[in-house]
Design a protein around this motif. Structure first.
Motif, PDB file in Angstrom:
ATOM      1  N   HIS A  29       0.849  -1.201   0.000  1.00  6.33           N
ATOM      2  CA  HIS A  29       0.000   0.000   0.000  1.00  6.33           C
ATOM      3  C   HIS A  29       0.881   1.246   0.000  1.00  6.33           C
ATOM      4  CE1 HIS A  29      -4.151  -1.594   1.438  1.00  6.33           C
ATOM      5  NE2 HIS A  29      -3.719  -2.199   0.345  1.00  6.33           N
ATOM      6  N   SER A  64      -0.155   4.477   0.132  1.00  2.70           N
ATOM      7  CA  SER A  64      -0.641   5.610   0.924  1.00  2.70           C
ATOM      8  C   SER A  64      -0.848   5.193   2.372  1.00  2.70           C
ATOM      9  CB  SER A  64      -1.966   6.122   0.357  1.00  2.70           C
ATOM     10  OG  SER A  64      -1.800   6.545  -0.962  1.00  2.70           O
ATOM     11  N   PHE A  87      -2.232   6.943   6.178  1.00  2.24           N
ATOM     12  CA  PHE A  87      -2.908   8.068   6.814  1.00  2.24           C
ATOM     13  C   PHE A  87      -2.883   7.891   8.326  1.00  2.24           C
ATOM     14  CE2 PHE A  87      -5.063   9.679   2.982  1.00  2.24           C
ATOM     15  CZ  PHE A  87      -4.968   8.590   2.149  1.00  2.24           C
ATOM     16  N   TYR A 124      -0.733  12.543   5.952  1.00  3.13           N
ATOM     17  CA  TYR A 124      -0.630  11.350   5.136  1.00  3.13           C
ATOM     18  C   TYR A 124       0.616  11.332   4.280  1.00  3.13           C
ATOM     19  CZ  TYR A 124      -2.198  12.762   0.382  1.00  3.13           C
ATOM     20  OH  TYR A 124      -2.305  13.298  -0.873  1.00  3.13           O
ATOM     21  N   ALA A 139      -4.292   4.183   8.740  1.00  8.49           N
ATOM     22  CA  ALA A 139      -4.955   3.517   7.622  1.00  8.49           C
ATOM     23  C   ALA A 139      -4.010   3.497   6.438  1.00  8.49           C
ATOM     24  CB  ALA A 139      -6.244   4.238   7.249  1.00  8.49           C
ATOM     25  N   SER A 140      -4.140   2.454   5.617  1.00 10.04           N
ATOM     26  CA  SER A 140      -3.343   2.423   4.389  1.00 10.04           C
ATOM     27  C   SER A 140      -4.256   2.149   3.213  1.00 10.04           C
ATOM     28  CB  SER A 140      -2.223   1.379   4.473  1.00 10.04           C
ATOM     29  OG  SER A 140      -2.721   0.057   4.478  1.00 10.04           O
ATOM     30  N   SER A 141      -3.797   2.552   2.041  1.00 14.49           N
ATOM     31  CA  SER A 141      -4.584   2.298   0.834  1.00 14.49           C
ATOM     32  C   SER A 141      -3.664   2.144  -0.356  1.00 14.49           C
ATOM     33  CB  SER A 141      -5.584   3.425   0.592  1.00 14.49           C
ATOM     34  OG  SER A 141      -4.956   4.551   0.021  1.00 14.49           O
ATOM     35  N   ASN A 149     -10.271   5.498  -3.154  1.00 14.02           N
ATOM     36  CA  ASN A 149      -9.459   5.651  -1.960  1.00 14.02           C
ATOM     37  C   ASN A 149      -9.931   4.810  -0.792  1.00 14.02           C
ATOM     38  OD1 ASN A 149      -7.320   6.786  -0.560  1.00 14.02           O
ATOM     39  ND2 ASN A 149      -8.557   8.439   0.254  1.00 14.02           N
ATOM     40  N   GLN A 184      -9.720   2.900   2.272  1.00 14.38           N
ATOM     41  CA  GLN A 184      -8.689   2.876   3.304  1.00 14.38           C
ATOM     42  C   GLN A 184      -8.946   1.726   4.268  1.00 14.38           C
ATOM     43  OE1 GLN A 184      -8.072   6.746   5.086  1.00 14.38           O
ATOM     44  NE2 GLN A 184      -8.148   7.768   3.100  1.00 14.38           N
ATOM     45  N   ASN A 186      -5.422   9.699  -3.455  1.00 11.93           N
ATOM     46  CA  ASN A 186      -4.837   9.756  -2.119  1.00 11.93           C
ATOM     47  C   ASN A 186      -5.250  11.001  -1.361  1.00 11.93           C
ATOM     48  OD1 ASN A 186      -3.404   7.478  -2.852  1.00 11.93           O
ATOM     49  ND2 ASN A 186      -1.778   8.720  -3.742  1.00 11.93           N
TER      50      ASN A 186
END
Lengths: 114, 113
Positions: A29, A31, A33, A48, A93-95, A101, A103, B98
């Protein structure tokens, strides 16, 4: 597969103490946050990262808060000289960073500052 | 400041009852609407992501609808069970990709056996 993990799950700190909260995102992942949930409130955005770059830190409440993700994977949220108002649940959180998006959240770290 | 409102704040229902709650948001700031279920001491779990006006999504006994023109979403639980007890969070994504989510305060549901 493994989800997002956070450690510690619970942290009690004396006012003025420094704390470090860790987040292990889902592998791959890009991204990541950080959110803060105070009692009776919804989660609020802190900062983030996309890979190792911190793209937005506008939600950090003061310069006592610092976050890093040096290798684009694990992230650490550090709070210096903790105050009672820092008591909250800190969610990571990750994405994948794709559309919509979505998450994926960790269980959070509950920080209590005495 | 973008405001996402959820109501009611908390709700107690009997096992077997059906229930619903609301998420409202400014219709001019919208890309996607997310619903999460958050059980105590666990990770928030994604239930639905909705993007299109009129979207309806369903997962088992839980379903959700979306009205982007008037800025609201409903979450429905049919035949509530004790294991449905949790906080249900609504979150707004205002851009693709994002970007952070903007959360409501949640609706805390307690299902009494």
């Amino acid at each position: 597969g493994a989800g997002v993990s956070q450690s510690p799950r619970y942290k009690v700190a004396k006012r003025g103490q420094d704390v470090a909260l860790r987040c292990d995102p889902i592998s791959g992942h890009v991204s990541l946050f950080w959110y803060q949930q105070a009692l009776g409130q919804g989660p609020e955005f802190l900062t983030y990262f996309q890979n190792e770059a911190q793209l937005d830190k506008s939600g950090l409440p003061s310069d006592r808060f610092f976050a890093e993700r040096p290798e684009g994977s694990v992230s650490t949220l550090k709070i210096q000289r903790t105050q009672q108002e820092d008591s909250a649940v800190y969610l990571c959180a990750s994405s994948r960073g794709l559309s919509y998006n979505e998450q994926f959240f960790g269980p959070g770290t509950r920080l209590t500052v005495l | 400041i973008l405001n996402v409102e959820q109501s009611p704040q908390s709700l107690h229902v009997q096992e077997g009852d059906s229930t619903n709650f609301t998420c409202s948001f400014p219709s001019s700031n919208f890309y996607a609407l997310h619903w999460y279920r958050w059980e105590t001491a666990k990770s928030p779990e994604a239930l639905f992501v909705m993007t299109l006006n009129g979207d309806e999504k369903k997962k088992g006994r839980i379903s959700a609808t979306l009205n982007t023109k008037e800025g609201y979403s409903y979450l429905y639980i049919k035949g509530s069970q004790p294991e449905d007890s949790a906080t249900y969070l609504c979150a707004l994504g205002i851009n693709s990709g994002n970007t952070p989510l903007v959360f409501g305060k949640g609706t805390r549901l307690s299902v009494i056996a």
